[in-house]
Structure formats: structure tokens, C-alpha cells
Design an enzyme around this catalytic site. Structure first.
Site, PDB file in Angstrom:
ATOM      1  CE  LYS A 190      -1.810  -4.380  -5.124  1.00 13.14           C
ATOM      2  NZ  LYS A 190      -0.774  -4.653  -6.114  1.00 13.14           N
ATOM      3  CE1 TYR A 230      -2.096  -1.108  -3.467  1.00  9.25           C
ATOM      4  CE2 TYR A 230      -2.989  -1.751  -1.340  1.00  9.25           C
ATOM      5  CZ  TYR A 230      -2.054  -1.910  -2.341  1.00  9.25           C
ATOM      6  OH  TYR A 230      -1.091  -2.886  -2.232  1.00  9.25           O
ATOM      7  CB  SER A 241      -2.446  -6.507  -0.609  1.00 10.76           C
ATOM      8  OG  SER A 241      -2.610  -5.927   0.655  1.00 10.76           O
TER       9      SER A 241
HETATM   10  P1  NAD Z   1       6.953   0.491  -4.570  1.00  4.25           P
HETATM   11  O1  NAD Z   1       6.153   1.700  -4.857  1.00  4.25           O
HETATM   12  O2  NAD Z   1       8.225   0.654  -3.835  1.00  4.25           O
HETATM   13  O3  NAD Z   1       7.239  -0.315  -5.919  1.00  4.25           O
HETATM   14  C1  NAD Z   1       6.359  -0.269  -7.015  1.00  4.25           C
HETATM   15  C2  NAD Z   1       7.202   0.059  -8.235  1.00  4.25           C
HETATM   16  O4  NAD Z   1       6.362   0.051  -9.382  1.00  4.25           O
HETATM   17  C3  NAD Z   1       7.878   1.427  -8.163  1.00  4.25           C
HETATM   18  O5  NAD Z   1       9.244   1.272  -8.477  1.00  4.25           O
HETATM   19  C4  NAD Z   1       7.146   2.259  -9.206  1.00  4.25           C
HETATM   20  O6  NAD Z   1       7.992   3.224  -9.790  1.00  4.25           O
HETATM   21  C5  NAD Z   1       6.714   1.194 -10.185  1.00  4.25           C
HETATM   22  N1  NAD Z   1       5.510   1.516 -10.965  1.00  4.25           N
HETATM   23  C6  NAD Z   1       4.315   1.973 -10.515  1.00  4.25           C
HETATM   24  N2  NAD Z   1       3.451   2.094 -11.544  1.00  4.25           N
HETATM   25  C7  NAD Z   1       4.103   1.704 -12.665  1.00  4.25           C
HETATM   26  C8  NAD Z   1       3.760   1.604 -14.027  1.00  4.25           C
HETATM   27  N3  NAD Z   1       2.533   1.937 -14.458  1.00  4.25           N
HETATM   28  N4  NAD Z   1       4.683   1.164 -14.905  1.00  4.25           N
HETATM   29  C9  NAD Z   1       5.916   0.831 -14.486  1.00  4.25           C
HETATM   30  N5  NAD Z   1       6.315   0.913 -13.216  1.00  4.25           N
HETATM   31  C10 NAD Z   1       5.418   1.334 -12.306  1.00  4.25           C
HETATM   32  O7  NAD Z   1       5.986  -0.522  -3.793  1.00  4.25           O
HETATM   33  P2  NAD Z   1       6.323  -1.889  -3.044  1.00  4.25           P
HETATM   34  O8  NAD Z   1       6.107  -1.684  -1.593  1.00  4.25           O
HETATM   35  O9  NAD Z   1       7.609  -2.441  -3.529  1.00  4.25           O
HETATM   36  O10 NAD Z   1       5.112  -2.772  -3.571  1.00  4.25           O
HETATM   37  C11 NAD Z   1       5.250  -3.592  -4.703  1.00  4.25           C
HETATM   38  C12 NAD Z   1       3.916  -4.253  -4.983  1.00  4.25           C
HETATM   39  O11 NAD Z   1       3.484  -4.970  -3.824  1.00  4.25           O
HETATM   40  C13 NAD Z   1       2.802  -3.257  -5.297  1.00  4.25           C
HETATM   41  O12 NAD Z   1       1.970  -3.810  -6.290  1.00  4.25           O
HETATM   42  C14 NAD Z   1       2.044  -3.152  -3.989  1.00  4.25           C
HETATM   43  O13 NAD Z   1       0.710  -2.819  -4.176  1.00  4.25           O
HETATM   44  C15 NAD Z   1       2.187  -4.572  -3.454  1.00  4.25           C
HETATM   45  N6  NAD Z   1       2.072  -4.634  -1.991  1.00  4.25           N
HETATM   46  C16 NAD Z   1       2.830  -3.824  -1.220  1.00  4.25           C
HETATM   47  C17 NAD Z   1       2.698  -3.871   0.161  1.00  4.25           C
HETATM   48  C18 NAD Z   1       3.485  -2.928   1.041  1.00  4.25           C
HETATM   49  O14 NAD Z   1       3.042  -2.668   2.162  1.00  4.25           O
HETATM   50  N7  NAD Z   1       4.637  -2.437   0.617  1.00  4.25           N
HETATM   51  C19 NAD Z   1       1.807  -4.778   0.743  1.00  4.25           C
HETATM   52  C20 NAD Z   1       1.059  -5.609  -0.084  1.00  4.25           C
HETATM   53  C21 NAD Z   1       1.196  -5.534  -1.472  1.00  4.25           C
HETATM   54  C1  WQD Z   2       0.150  -0.706  10.780  1.00  3.57           C
HETATM   55  C2  WQD Z   2      -0.427  -0.395  12.168  1.00  3.57           C
HETATM   56  C3  WQD Z   2      -1.933   1.474  12.165  1.00  3.57           C
HETATM   57  C4  WQD Z   2       1.092   4.459  11.078  1.00  3.57           C
HETATM   58  C5  WQD Z   2      -1.170  -0.860   4.900  1.00  3.57           C
HETATM   59  C6  WQD Z   2      -2.163  -1.018   3.789  1.00  3.57           C
HETATM   60  C7  WQD Z   2      -2.180  -2.438   3.297  1.00  3.57           C
HETATM   61  C8  WQD Z   2      -0.764  -2.924   2.954  1.00  3.57           C
HETATM   62  C9  WQD Z   2       0.242  -2.589   4.002  1.00  3.57           C
HETATM   63  C10 WQD Z   2      -0.417  -2.796   0.604  1.00  3.57           C
HETATM   64  C11 WQD Z   2      -1.910  -0.045  12.145  1.00  3.57           C
HETATM   65  C12 WQD Z   2      -0.703   1.784  12.976  1.00  3.57           C
HETATM   66  C13 WQD Z   2       0.446   3.286  11.389  1.00  3.57           C
HETATM   67  C14 WQD Z   2       1.206   5.466  12.068  1.00  3.57           C
HETATM   68  C15 WQD Z   2       0.057   4.031  13.615  1.00  3.57           C
HETATM   69  N1  WQD Z   2      -0.270  -2.337   1.770  1.00  3.57           N
HETATM   70  N2  WQD Z   2      -0.058   3.072  12.645  1.00  3.57           N
HETATM   71  N3  WQD Z   2       0.704   5.202  13.302  1.00  3.57           N
HETATM   72  O1  WQD Z   2      -2.581  -0.192   7.629  1.00  3.57           O
HETATM   73  O2  WQD Z   2      -1.789  -2.522   8.266  1.00  3.57           O
HETATM   74  O3  WQD Z   2      -1.536  -1.750   5.961  1.00  3.57           O
HETATM   75  O4  WQD Z   2       0.128  -1.218   4.420  1.00  3.57           O
HETATM   76  O5  WQD Z   2      -1.109  -3.681   0.207  1.00  3.57           O
HETATM   77  O6  WQD Z   2      -3.033  -2.461   2.191  1.00  3.57           O
HETATM   78  O7  WQD Z   2      -3.454  -0.670   4.298  1.00  3.57           O
HETATM   79  O8  WQD Z   2      -0.093  -0.767   7.655  1.00  3.57           O
HETATM   80  O9  WQD Z   2       1.924   0.346   8.477  1.00  3.57           O
HETATM   81  O10 WQD Z   2      -0.065   1.757   7.822  1.00  3.57           O
HETATM   82  O11 WQD Z   2      -0.203   0.375   9.898  1.00  3.57           O
HETATM   83  O12 WQD Z   2      -0.387   3.836  14.754  1.00  3.57           O
HETATM   84  O13 WQD Z   2       1.753   6.548  11.849  1.00  3.57           O
HETATM   85  O14 WQD Z   2       0.220   0.778  12.673  1.00  3.57           O
HETATM   86  O15 WQD Z   2      -3.080   2.018  12.767  1.00  3.57           O
HETATM   87  O16 WQD Z   2      -2.459  -0.568  13.335  1.00  3.57           O
HETATM   88  P1  WQD Z   2      -1.621  -1.286   7.443  1.00  3.57           P
HETATM   89  P2  WQD Z   2       0.462   0.503   8.409  1.00  3.57           P
END
Ligand code: NAD
Ligand code: WQD
Length: 338
Positions: free
Chosen positions: A153, A149, A124
Site C-alpha cells: 500500500k 501487504y 489503508s
Molecule cells: P475484498 O477482497 O473483499 O475485495 C477485493 C476484490 O478485488 C475481490 O473481489 C477480489 O476478487 C478482487 N481482486 C483481487 N485481485 C485482483 C486482480 N488482480 N484483478 C481483479 N480483481 C482482483 O477486499 P475489501 O475488504 O473489499 O478491500 C478492498 C480494498 O480496500 C483492497 O485494496 C484492500 O487492501 C483495501 N483495504 C481493505 C481494508 C479492510 O480491512 N477490508 C482496510 C483498508 C484497505
Molecule cells: C482488530 C483488533 C486485534 C482478531 C487489519 C489489517 C489492516 C487493515 C484492517 C487492510 C486488534 C484484535 C482480532 C481476533 C483479536 N486491513 N483481534 N482477535 O489488525 O487492526 O487491521 O485489518 O488494510 O491493514 O492489519 O484489524 O480486525 O484483525 O484486529 O483480539 O481474532 O482485534 O488484536 O486489536 P487490524 P483486526
């Protein structure tokens, strides 16, 4: 020969599984369904006309992993499984480190025992913390994460780097996602957050559909063009294709690699609202409130390394991200529940 996708029933996982099946790969999913449902993968099968194998198991369960590696000739692993709520991680740090860090350790250990060499990790942009350098490139300093979190990572990236050093035959790739949004254009699969969404776009779509009344914009006094936070929003289908590009690149380059996956363009919260209103024809009720603790003013990527080395570039623009998110929300007002 099959690709093991952990967390494949989740938001990004399900879109990536779809892309893998579409190009003819065999896919095995392990997911404990803690934040997802089988329905996402049933819909992926219906959309692609292909089948996959699902193990409803935890990645912390060594025996389950051993069974999978015995039963299937796994060549690559894409590791999505993890807990991802920033706020929840502050309340439940042990659960987050156990699930994310320990889960990755157990998976890596079993992967080594099974002789699998290729590993792609969902990292991330959060690993950069509050960087002074924008756009963020892979050479920027990492660290300064402000919640368990993000720290999980960072810790996993460090573990992966050490494991790659000790096992130079491995090919380990960390993909640092920026802000994933959007959904498959069919509207059959998409993001299905539990409870009230923490992320911006699902909150906007739920206000637009009438499930929530008003969006709170966290801060209107950031040093950005309109005072609201700026982020690099990327369509989930572009992210999915980034994983395919990383898989195709596996035999090239170093044993440990990291790539930003973003568009390279930053949009403010007000930009996003305007784009959403334009795509949906619905006006979004909002108010500006205090900043959210831990938020940074701006964050967007330099994703040119992925373009150079992986031959990958995000192609979908903001209007497509808004259109597809709204299409998914309209067709599934209660997510996968119906
Ligand atoms: P998500 O929660 O939709 O998907 C994660 C999946 O992993 C879920 O289906 C959950 O049931 C499964 N899971 C969690 N713990 C588990 C375990 N111990 N064993 C088996 N399954 C398990 O999340 P997502 O948005 O699809 O994110 C996927 C990956 O990408 C995550 O690692 C997340 O941290 C990373 N990521 C997400 C974002 C985002 O904003 N969505 C941004 C950056 C990184
Ligand atoms: C985006 C912008 C908020 C909600 C998070 C995690 C990051 C990554 C992605 C996994 C910001 C603003 C948001 C609301 C708002 N996940 N906002 N009102 O914070 O960039 O990233 O998700 O790795 O680790 O921190 O994403 O969608 O929460 O916010 O004004 O109700 O929207 O302040 O500027 P963020 P977000």
C-alpha cells in the site's frame, strides 16, 4: 460516461458500487473473483433495480483493460482490486507485490493511454505503521510497515504521488481506510471472508452464530484503558459514501491527495464485544491469549481533513455497525454460498 471499479465484487467494492448505482452513475466492474463471487453484484443489481457491466478479468491483464477502455467512456477509476490478508502476505510476498503493486502499475499505464484523469485508490491506515502520534492525521509520518501487504500500500501511494507529479492534469486520491465493518442494512450484501476470519468482527459474528467456538483476544496487557487493542471501526456504508465524496471533489485541489476515512473514535476489543452482545442479545465466548505479532496497541483517525475538504463525515455509530454485521451474518450464515 462510466466509472470503472476494480475489485467491485468484493466487500467494500460491492457497497460502493451499490451507492454509485443508487445515485445514477454508470458502473463497469473488473474483478477476477479471486476473493469474491458474482452473487454480490447480482444482489447489488436486485437491491438497486439497476444494471452494471462486469468483466471477470484480472487487472494484470492489459488486453482486458484496453478492451474496457475502448468499449466504455470511462471518466473515473476506483481501484479496490488487491490482495488484503496481512498474514498471507508474509507467506506469499511475491504474489502480494505482483498483484497489488504490478496490478496498479498496469492499470495506471493503461489509464494514461486511455486519457482517464481521475483515480481513487484504496489505501489503508496500515501505511502509518506504529505511529507515536494518535489520532493519526494525514501529516503523520508514513512507513515502518511490518508486512508485505502494508508495504504494498505504501509503495502504491508513492507510485501514485510520482505519477501525479509527472502528470499534473491527473486527479489522484488515496483514501486511507481505518477498520471497515458492518454491512448494507438489507443484510443482502456484506463481508464474506474465506475460511476462518482474521479480522475481529467477522470472528465475533461467527462465534455468535456457532460456526466458531471461542474468540481469542490477542493481548490483554496493552497500555490501553482495558488492556485490549483499540481501533477505529467504520461502517462500510460510510466508507462507500466517502468514495462518492472523493469523486465529487475530483476537480478541486491538488493532483495528489490523501484522506483518512475513519470515525475519529477508538474502541477496544472488549468495547466491541460488549456492543455486539448488546445489539445481538448473544453472549460471546472469549479468552485472552498472547498478543498477535505485528499488532499495535491503538490506532484511530483524525478524519477532519476529509470533513473540511470533501464535506464527508462518518455518521453511523458502533451499535449500527454491530446490528448490520449481525443481520448479514444471520441471513447468510455461509456467506454468498447459498
Ligand atoms: P475484498 O477482497 O473483499 O475485495 C477485493 C476484490 O478485488 C475481490 O473481489 C477480489 O476478487 C478482487 N481482486 C483481487 N485481485 C485482483 C486482480 N488482480 N484483478 C481483479 N480483481 C482482483 O477486499 P475489501 O475488504 O473489499 O478491500 C478492498 C480494498 O480496500 C483492497 O485494496 C484492500 O487492501 C483495501 N483495504 C481493505 C481494508 C479492510 O480491512 N477490508 C482496510 C483498508 C484497505
Ligand atoms: C482488530 C483488533 C486485534 C482478531 C487489519 C489489517 C489492516 C487493515 C484492517 C487492510 C486488534 C484484535 C482480532 C481476533 C483479536 N486491513 N483481534 N482477535 O489488525 O487492526 O487491521 O485489518 O488494510 O491493514 O492489519 O484489524 O480486525 O484483525 O484486529 O483480539 O481474532 O482485534 O488484536 O486489536 P487490524 P483486526
Amino acid at each position: 460516461m462510466a466509472i470503472l471499479v476494480t475489485g467491485g465484487a468484493g466487500y467494500i467494492g460491492s457497497h460502493t458500487v451499490l451507492a454509485l448505482l443508487e445515485r445514477g452513475d454508470d458502473v463497469v466492474v473488473i474483478d477476477n473473483l479471486s476473493n469474491s463471487s458474482r452473487e454480490s453484484l447480482s444482489r447489488v443489481e436486485a437491491l438497486t433495480g439497476k444494471t452494471l457491466t462486469l468483466y471477470v478479468e484480472d487487472v494484470l491483464n492489459r488486453d482486458a483493460l484496453k478492451t474496457i477502455f475502448e468499449q466504455h467512456k470511462i471518466t473515473d477509476i476506483i481501484h479496490f482490486a488487491g490482495l488484503k490478508s496481512v498474514g498471507e502476505s508474509v507467506q506469499k510476498p511475491i504474489e502480494y507485490y505482483e498483484n497489488n503493486v504490478n496490478g496498479s502499475l498496469i492499470l495506471l499505464d493503461e489509464m494514461l493511454s486511455a486519457g482517464v484523469k481521475n483515480f481513487i485508490f484504496s489505501s489503508s491506515a496500515t501505511v502509518y505503521g506504529n505511529s507515536e502520534i494518535i489520532p493519526l492525521h494525514e501529516g503523520c509520518k508514513v512507513g515502518g510497515t511490518t508486512n508485505p501487504y502494508g508495504t504494498s500500500k505504501l509503495m502504491i501511494e508513492q507510485i501514485l504521488s510520482d505519477v501525479a507529479l509527472a502528470n499534473p492534469e491527473l486527479r489522484i486520491t488515496c483514501l486511507r481506510y481505518f477498520n471497515p465493518v458492518g454491512a448494507h442494512p438489507s443484510g443482502k450484501i456484506g463481508e464474506d471472508p474465506n475460511g476462518v476470519p482474521c479480522n475481529l468482527l467477522p470472528y465475533i459474528t461467527q462465534v455468535a452464530i456457532g460456526k466458531l467456538t471461542c474468540l481469542s483476544i490477542y493481548g490483554g496487557d496493552y497500555p490501553t484503558k482495558d488492556g485490549t487493542g483499540v481501533r477505529d471501526y467504520i461502517h462500510v456504508m460510510d466508507l462507500a459514501s466517502g468514495h462518492l465524496a472523493a469523486l465529487d471533489h475530483k476537480d478541486k485541489g491538488a493532483s495528489f491527495k490523501k484522506f483518512n476515512l475513519g470515525t475519529g473514535v477508538g474502541y477496544s476489543v472488549l468495547d466491541l464485544i460488549a456492543a455486539f452482545e448488546n445489539a445481538s442479545g448473544i453472549s460471546v465466548n472469549y479468552k485472552i491469549v498472547e498478543r498477535r505479532p505485528g499488532d499495535i496497541a491503538e490506532c484511530w483517525s483524525d478524519s477532519s481533513l476529509a470533513a473540511q475538504e470533501l464535506g464527508w463525515k462518518a455518521t453511523r455509530k458502533l451499535d449500527e455497525m454491530m446490528r448490520d454485521s449481525w443481520n448479514w451474518q444471520q441471513k447468510n450464515p455461509n456467506g454468498y454460498l447459498e
